[in-house]
Design an enzyme around this catalytic site. Structure first.
Site, PDB file in Angstrom:
ATOM      1  N   ASP A 112      -4.614  -2.164  -1.302  1.00 41.95           N
ATOM      2  CA  ASP A 112      -3.509  -1.268  -1.016  1.00 41.95           C
ATOM      3  C   ASP A 112      -3.981   0.179  -1.148  1.00 41.95           C
ATOM      4  O   ASP A 112      -4.340   0.621  -2.240  1.00 41.95           O
ATOM      5  CB  ASP A 112      -2.372  -1.559  -2.005  1.00 41.95           C
ATOM      6  CG  ASP A 112      -1.084  -0.863  -1.598  1.00 41.95           C
ATOM      7  OD1 ASP A 112      -1.141   0.005  -0.711  1.00 41.95           O
ATOM      8  OD2 ASP A 112      -0.042  -1.180  -2.178  1.00 41.95           O
ATOM      9  N   ASP A 321      -1.664   4.096   5.778  1.00 44.44           N
ATOM     10  CA  ASP A 321      -1.440   2.938   4.898  1.00 44.44           C
ATOM     11  C   ASP A 321      -1.952   1.643   5.515  1.00 44.44           C
ATOM     12  O   ASP A 321      -1.384   1.112   6.460  1.00 44.44           O
ATOM     13  CB  ASP A 321       0.061   2.810   4.597  1.00 44.44           C
ATOM     14  CG  ASP A 321       0.342   1.647   3.650  1.00 44.44           C
ATOM     15  OD1 ASP A 321      -0.610   1.118   3.052  1.00 44.44           O
ATOM     16  OD2 ASP A 321       1.517   1.273   3.517  1.00 44.44           O
TER      17      ASP A 321
END
Ligand code: NAG
Ligand code: NAG
Ligand code: NAG
Length: 440
Positions: A112, A321
């Site tokens: 992440d 992201d």
């Protein structure tokens, strides 16, 4: 001195390097430090659920995207306070395999880029969810060390508390998920570009989670944060890994091709055709942001992003992201983009099979004729491919995979496929090279 010698010295000085499969140092470095980024829905992923249909997998990934974006904190700093330290759902699209401890126990961690810590489930479990590899037991490792409450390392842990002089972390996600336990140091081993060869990094700070709950999808051991915060994997290994990483996402995760995550010198993106834009860190300095100035459709006129005066800052406006599938744009920009795009596609719109995707056509991804979009970041124009912007939803329905947002704006992973993307925190640039990632 050559880069080769530099690398050798850096590796020798900063790592107690060894490999648990008999690899020589030279070989490791020639192969580079690189791990497979396994899409959770690929058959080789431990999260793969053979009973799901492709439509369910897609719906799930779209739902995950919306859950993530809804959990990002507000764009304006004035809209704080942030009650949580981790702003996302404990979820994402890609996992990596790594090994932990003196016995090199394999684990799958969710990667992440907006997360700034590493945690995994640990024995003894007061509460653990089911995971694929055995849960790590610190008692079986000679390299495990608890972190004391008085140490500097403990001082940098968000939401810390103290039990019997062992520093404790408590990661609370907005989604309700929790991971809590001892703050510790351990040896983490990452793969190289050579199959089954790993390089070990000692004393990596992480959360050894004895209480883990509310995680909706299981099978992974925890999170491997790659964000710019102090405690992410990339920040902790910044000296050994030259403060840079890169990734290349393949187009279709069902195929045998793998996406890659590279660290260190191998993460430099500089081949001809590379474009670069400044890397920003957002108002809190804990996310990777880019500055999107506008978009153009086909060869047409550029649609500028009208920056609201109170948001004008030099921190960037779009979060990059890896763990979100869709791309989320400001409503104004999106609206202009939608009308320009739909006016140029001469096909009949069909009702969307997925409520959150609005623009759908009866066609296939291989045959639909759509104008190509160019994202104009400061200093870098990125021309997207058809399959960066459209997604097959059903056999004969494709939908536009860019959506409007009233909250944060996100450059998601669908739009990043088949680009080699380098995040260089030394130079503060993000570089893009159009690439067939299945051939890298
Ligand atoms: C996705 O979210 C929608 C609305 O929130 C819900 O109706 C649907 O069941 C969800 N789909 C899946 C596969 O979870
Ligand atoms: C680490 O701390 C926990 C208590 O939080 C304790 O149970 C464990 O034995 C300690 N481990 C080591 C190696 O000191
Ligand atoms: C997936 O797993 C199979 C067998 O386990 C292996 O042969 C194949 O190379 C793997 N593919 C990828 C892309 O890792």
């Amino acid at each position: 001195m050559t880069g080769y010698h530099n690398l050798l010295i850096v590796l020798l000085v900063t790592l107690s390097i060894f490999c648990f499969c008999d690899i020589s140092l030279t070989k490791a470095q020639n192969g580079g430090i690189g791990v497979e980024l396994i899409h959770r829905d690929s058959p080789n992923s431990t999260l793969y659920n053979p009973n799901e249909t492709p439509f369910q997998r897609l719906t799930n990934s779209i739902n995950r995207s919306f859950r993530r974006i809804n959990h990002f904190y507000p764009r304006k700093l004035e809209e704080t306070p942030y009650p949580q330290e981790e702003i996302t759902d404990a979820n994402g699209d890609f996992v990596i395999k790594y090994a932990i401890g003196s016995k090199h126990l394999f684990q799958m961690g969710l990667v992440d880029t907006v997360s700034n810590m590493i945690w995994l489930q640990c024995q003894y479990c007061f509460s653990c969810y089911k995971q694929y590899f055995p849960i790590f037991d610190p008692a079986t490792s000679t390299t495990y060390e608890n972190v004391s409450c008085s140490s500097d390392a403990c001082g940098s842990i968000p939401n810390r508390y103290c039990t019997a002089n062992v520093c404790q972390y408590q990661m609370k996600y907005v989604s309700g998920a929790i991971s809590a336990g001892d703050v510790a140091r351990e040896t983490f081993s990452l793969g190289t570009n050579e199959p089954n060869k790993f390089i070990s990094f000692p004393k990596v700070l992480f959360g050894c989670g004895h209480v883990n709950s509310g995680i909706t999808s299981t099978s992974f051991a925890g999170i491997v944060g790659l964000g710019p915060g102090l405690l992410s994997l990339t920040s902790q290994l910044r000296n050994s890994l030259f403060n840079k990483f890169s990734y290349c996402l393949v187009r279709a995760y069902e195929s045998n091709h793998v996406s890659k995550l590279n660290f260190g010198e191998h993460a430099i993106v500089s081949d001809p055709g590379t474009v670069s834009t400044p890397l920003k860190y957002g108002p809190k300095g804990d996310l990777y942001y880019l500055n999107l100035e506008g978009i153009s459709v086909g060869g047409g006129k550029r649609i500028d992003h009208e920056v609201e005066a109170d948001l004008a800052n030099d921190q960037g406006n779009v979060i990059i992201d890896l763990a979100t599938t869709l791309t989320f744009l400001p409503q104004g920009l999106y609206g202009a983009l939608e009308s320009e795009l739909t006016s140029r596609i001469k096909l009949e719109r069909v009702r969307s099979p997925i409520r959150s995707l609005k623009i759908c056509y009866k066609s296939t991804l291989n045959s639909i004729e759509v104008p190509r979009l160019t994202l104009h970041f400061t200093g870098a124009n990125i021309m997207l491919n058809r399959d960066n912007t459209f997604i097959t939803v059903k056999d004969d329905v494709v939908c536009f995979a860019i959506v409007p947002s009233t909250g944060s704006f996100v450059y998601g992973n669908l739009a990043m496929r088949n680009f080699l993307i380098g995040i260089d925190r030394d130079k503060n640039v993000v570089s893009f090279l159009p690439t067939d990632c299945s051939k890298r």
